[in-house]
Design a protein around this motif. Sequence first.
Motif, PDB file in Angstrom:
ATOM      1  N   ARG A 226      18.140  31.058 -12.822  1.00  0.00           N
ATOM      2  CA  ARG A 226      19.120  30.675 -11.809  1.00  0.00           C
ATOM      3  C   ARG A 226      18.606  30.966 -10.405  1.00  0.00           C
ATOM      4  O   ARG A 226      18.785  30.156  -9.488  1.00  0.00           O
ATOM      5  CB  ARG A 226      20.433  31.425 -12.058  1.00  0.00           C
ATOM      6  N   ALA A 227      17.950  32.121 -10.236  1.00  0.00           N
ATOM      7  CA  ALA A 227      17.406  32.456  -8.914  1.00  0.00           C
ATOM      8  C   ALA A 227      16.305  31.485  -8.502  1.00  0.00           C
ATOM      9  O   ALA A 227      16.210  31.084  -7.337  1.00  0.00           O
ATOM     10  CB  ALA A 227      16.866  33.886  -8.924  1.00  0.00           C
ATOM     11  N   ALA A 228      15.470  31.084  -9.472  1.00  0.00           N
ATOM     12  CA  ALA A 228      14.407  30.133  -9.148  1.00  0.00           C
ATOM     13  C   ALA A 228      14.980  28.787  -8.740  1.00  0.00           C
ATOM     14  O   ALA A 228      14.543  28.181  -7.751  1.00  0.00           O
ATOM     15  CB  ALA A 228      13.476  29.975 -10.345  1.00  0.00           C
ATOM     16  N   LEU A 229      15.971  28.300  -9.489  1.00  0.00           N
ATOM     17  CA  LEU A 229      16.563  27.006  -9.187  1.00  0.00           C
ATOM     18  C   LEU A 229      17.259  26.990  -7.832  1.00  0.00           C
ATOM     19  O   LEU A 229      17.406  25.928  -7.217  1.00  0.00           O
ATOM     20  CB  LEU A 229      17.559  26.628 -10.286  1.00  0.00           C
ATOM     21  N   ALA A 230      17.684  28.152  -7.366  1.00  0.00           N
ATOM     22  CA  ALA A 230      18.377  28.233  -6.082  1.00  0.00           C
ATOM     23  C   ALA A 230      17.428  28.341  -4.901  1.00  0.00           C
ATOM     24  O   ALA A 230      17.869  28.306  -3.751  1.00  0.00           O
ATOM     25  CB  ALA A 230      19.333  29.431  -6.083  1.00  0.00           C
ATOM     26  N   SER A 231      16.138  28.473  -5.144  1.00  0.00           N
ATOM     27  CA  SER A 231      15.177  28.657  -4.054  1.00  0.00           C
ATOM     28  C   SER A 231      14.548  27.333  -3.663  1.00  0.00           C
ATOM     29  O   SER A 231      14.198  26.519  -4.520  1.00  0.00           O
ATOM     30  CB  SER A 231      14.095  29.650  -4.459  1.00  0.00           C
ATOM     31  N   TRP A 232      14.371  27.104  -2.354  1.00  0.00           N
ATOM     32  CA  TRP A 232      13.752  25.865  -1.896  1.00  0.00           C
ATOM     33  C   TRP A 232      12.267  25.830  -2.229  1.00  0.00           C
ATOM     34  O   TRP A 232      11.693  24.762  -2.418  1.00  0.00           O
ATOM     35  CB  TRP A 232      13.973  25.675  -0.390  1.00  0.00           C
ATOM     36  N   GLN A 233      11.638  27.009  -2.343  1.00  0.00           N
ATOM     37  CA  GLN A 233      10.213  27.040  -2.699  1.00  0.00           C
ATOM     38  C   GLN A 233       9.981  26.446  -4.089  1.00  0.00           C
ATOM     39  O   GLN A 233       8.991  25.750  -4.326  1.00  0.00           O
ATOM     40  CB  GLN A 233       9.678  28.471  -2.651  1.00  0.00           C
ATOM     41  N   PHE A 234      10.898  26.728  -5.003  1.00  0.00           N
ATOM     42  CA  PHE A 234      10.768  26.202  -6.363  1.00  0.00           C
ATOM     43  C   PHE A 234      10.749  24.676  -6.347  1.00  0.00           C
ATOM     44  O   PHE A 234       9.925  24.040  -7.014  1.00  0.00           O
ATOM     45  CB  PHE A 234      11.914  26.720  -7.233  1.00  0.00           C
ATOM     46  N   TRP A 235      11.628  24.076  -5.575  1.00  0.00           N
ATOM     47  CA  TRP A 235      11.719  22.626  -5.562  1.00  0.00           C
ATOM     48  C   TRP A 235      10.540  21.983  -4.855  1.00  0.00           C
ATOM     49  O   TRP A 235      10.151  20.849  -5.189  1.00  0.00           O
ATOM     50  CB  TRP A 235      13.047  22.198  -4.933  1.00  0.00           C
ATOM     51  N   ILE A 236       9.935  22.684  -3.905  1.00  0.00           N
ATOM     52  CA  ILE A 236       8.704  22.186  -3.299  1.00  0.00           C
ATOM     53  C   ILE A 236       7.596  22.124  -4.347  1.00  0.00           C
ATOM     54  O   ILE A 236       6.844  21.144  -4.443  1.00  0.00           O
ATOM     55  CB  ILE A 236       8.283  23.069  -2.105  1.00  0.00           C
ATOM     56  N   VAL A 237       7.489  23.188  -5.155  1.00  0.00           N
ATOM     57  CA  VAL A 237       6.487  23.207  -6.217  1.00  0.00           C
ATOM     58  C   VAL A 237       6.761  22.093  -7.231  1.00  0.00           C
ATOM     59  O   VAL A 237       5.846  21.388  -7.679  1.00  0.00           O
ATOM     60  CB  VAL A 237       6.471  24.586  -6.914  1.00  0.00           C
ATOM     61  N   VAL A 238       8.028  21.906  -7.598  1.00  0.00           N
ATOM     62  CA  VAL A 238       8.393  20.856  -8.551  1.00  0.00           C
ATOM     63  C   VAL A 238       8.014  19.475  -8.015  1.00  0.00           C
ATOM     64  O   VAL A 238       7.411  18.654  -8.718  1.00  0.00           O
ATOM     65  CB  VAL A 238       9.903  20.905  -8.857  1.00  0.00           C
ATOM     66  N   LEU A 239       8.343  19.209  -6.751  1.00  0.00           N
ATOM     67  CA  LEU A 239       8.035  17.913  -6.165  1.00  0.00           C
ATOM     68  C   LEU A 239       6.524  17.691  -6.066  1.00  0.00           C
ATOM     69  O   LEU A 239       6.026  16.596  -6.330  1.00  0.00           O
ATOM     70  CB  LEU A 239       8.690  17.798  -4.788  1.00  0.00           C
ATOM     71  N   ALA A 240       5.802  18.735  -5.684  1.00  0.00           N
ATOM     72  CA  ALA A 240       4.344  18.612  -5.572  1.00  0.00           C
ATOM     73  C   ALA A 240       3.709  18.348  -6.931  1.00  0.00           C
ATOM     74  O   ALA A 240       2.825  17.489  -7.075  1.00  0.00           O
ATOM     75  CB  ALA A 240       3.762  19.872  -4.946  1.00  0.00           C
ATOM     76  N   TYR A 241       4.172  19.081  -7.932  1.00  0.00           N
ATOM     77  CA  TYR A 241       3.608  18.905  -9.272  1.00  0.00           C
ATOM     78  C   TYR A 241       3.972  17.534  -9.842  1.00  0.00           C
ATOM     79  O   TYR A 241       3.155  16.868 -10.483  1.00  0.00           O
ATOM     80  CB  TYR A 241       4.115  20.016 -10.186  1.00  0.00           C
ATOM     81  N   THR A 242       5.215  17.095  -9.603  1.00  0.00           N
ATOM     82  CA  THR A 242       5.632  15.771 -10.061  1.00  0.00           C
ATOM     83  C   THR A 242       4.801  14.675  -9.410  1.00  0.00           C
ATOM     84  O   THR A 242       4.375  13.714 -10.071  1.00  0.00           O
ATOM     85  CB  THR A 242       7.124  15.548  -9.748  1.00  0.00           C
TER      86      THR A 242
END
Length: 277
Positions: A226-242
């Motif tokens: 839950r903490a990871a999903l709430a962080s903007w850094q996580f979504w940057i990594v997800v978008l970059a990897y995608t």
Amino acid sequence: MSGRATQPGTGITKGTKPMRIVILGAFAALYFLLMASTFNSLGQVLPMIVADLHFTWAQAGMGFTVLGIACGAASMLPAAVIRRHGVAVTLLIGMVQLIAGFAALAWMQGVWMYLLATLLLGLGFCFCGSIAAVDAIGNAFDRKRSTAIGLYFTAGNLGAVAGPITFFAIHSATGSWRLYWLACAAGALVLGLFAAAVCGRYERRVGVVHGPADEAPPPPEGWTARAALASWQFWIVVLAYTACLLINTTVHSFAYQHMLEHRVAPGVATGFISAAA
């Protein structure tokens, strides 16, 4: 008393250290096969498929789309099966999907069989890939978990290098692209059974429990999902990897044919594909 002593400060049961190395090797070999035989070599086989079965390139490219969508959309399924039945059963399900997908590619005569085959390969990739492997390797290794997982992914990337070369060698020797898929099916059978057997034995020996029973609270400095999903850094990594996966898959779908059309020799084009990996 369980009768299994653990080494102080490690949490590793005595006698399981050699087994965890075998687990890492089994999953690394399976991931090597997955990376070699799906996304990274399908693009090389497509020119032969198009020529022999008279597909359009739009139909051929749709197989890559189905493969990627199946792999991504089904990513929650192996996690659910692991929680209920364990990693070994998850691997067996994925193995059956892979064998069916490779066999369908080997014997296909039309577009619908081709699309079904890529769908099955996407599901098999998901069930036998990193989700099950990270779970099993994470349970088997303690302090060197990140190193073990890094070695696992390194082996997979080496498979991406070897896949195009392997297809080129088989096709050059036999003149048949169908035999390549049959070889992949045989590899999936052997490596899938081996990984499932090793993982199942380890889970029984150590007493690994999946699901809510093994979800201990994280340490104070740790991350929860839950903490990871709430962080903007996580979504940057997800978008970059995608984006990275999207580019890699797109390039592999047409790069080989593009080079052939520009009169690059097949062997040289194969070298470029492997060098990119």
